[in-house]
Design an enzyme around this catalytic site. Sequence first.
Site, mmCIF file in Angstrom:
data_model
loop_
_atom_site.group_PDB
_atom_site.id
_atom_site.type_symbol
_atom_site.label_atom_id
_atom_site.label_comp_id
_atom_site.label_asym_id
_atom_site.label_seq_id
_atom_site.Cartn_x
_atom_site.Cartn_y
_atom_site.Cartn_z
ATOM 1 C CE LYS A 181 -2.405 0.874 3.634
ATOM 2 N NZ LYS A 181 -3.461 0.982 4.844
ATOM 3 C CB CYS B 84 -9.585 10.407 0.230
ATOM 4 S SG CYS B 84 -10.048 9.166 -0.940
ATOM 5 C CB CYS C 161 -8.895 5.449 -2.997
ATOM 6 S SG CYS C 161 -10.230 5.611 -1.837
ATOM 7 C CB CYS D 273 -8.236 8.609 4.360
ATOM 8 S SG CYS D 273 -8.254 7.048 4.065
ATOM 9 C CG HIS E 11 -7.349 2.944 1.409
ATOM 10 N ND1 HIS E 11 -7.766 4.132 2.181
ATOM 11 C CD2 HIS E 11 -6.590 2.239 1.771
ATOM 12 C CE1 HIS E 11 -7.125 3.768 3.500
ATOM 13 N NE2 HIS E 11 -6.349 2.591 3.309
#
Length: 104
Positions: free
Chosen positions: A52, A70, A72, A81, A85
């Site tokens: 990741k 975030c 994603c 976030c 993800h």
Amino acid sequence: MASLPATSALPTTRPPHGNFTVGGMPRRRMVVVVRAEGGQAINPAIRKSEDKVVDSVVVADLAKPLTPYCRCWRSATFPLCDGSHVKHNKATGDNVGPLLLKKQ
């Protein structure tokens, strides 16, 4: 050619059809849509050898000791976030993770 004053200093009207005027000059409203759908990876090439990709940045003036942002585009609390993800990475084989801002 005379320069125009800053847009925020001009009177703005917004008719219901999506166009508006700034200082009496017609303008058209623009909409930007960002989509990362269809099971496609958001990160096609960056640091793919890592499980990741998470980057941390140290910032002196933050209210919280750690703030995840975030990357994603799936977070319900975007731009923060919420862990979305994880599901995206499992579905696509991607390795995108949050950007972490850490208080100095």
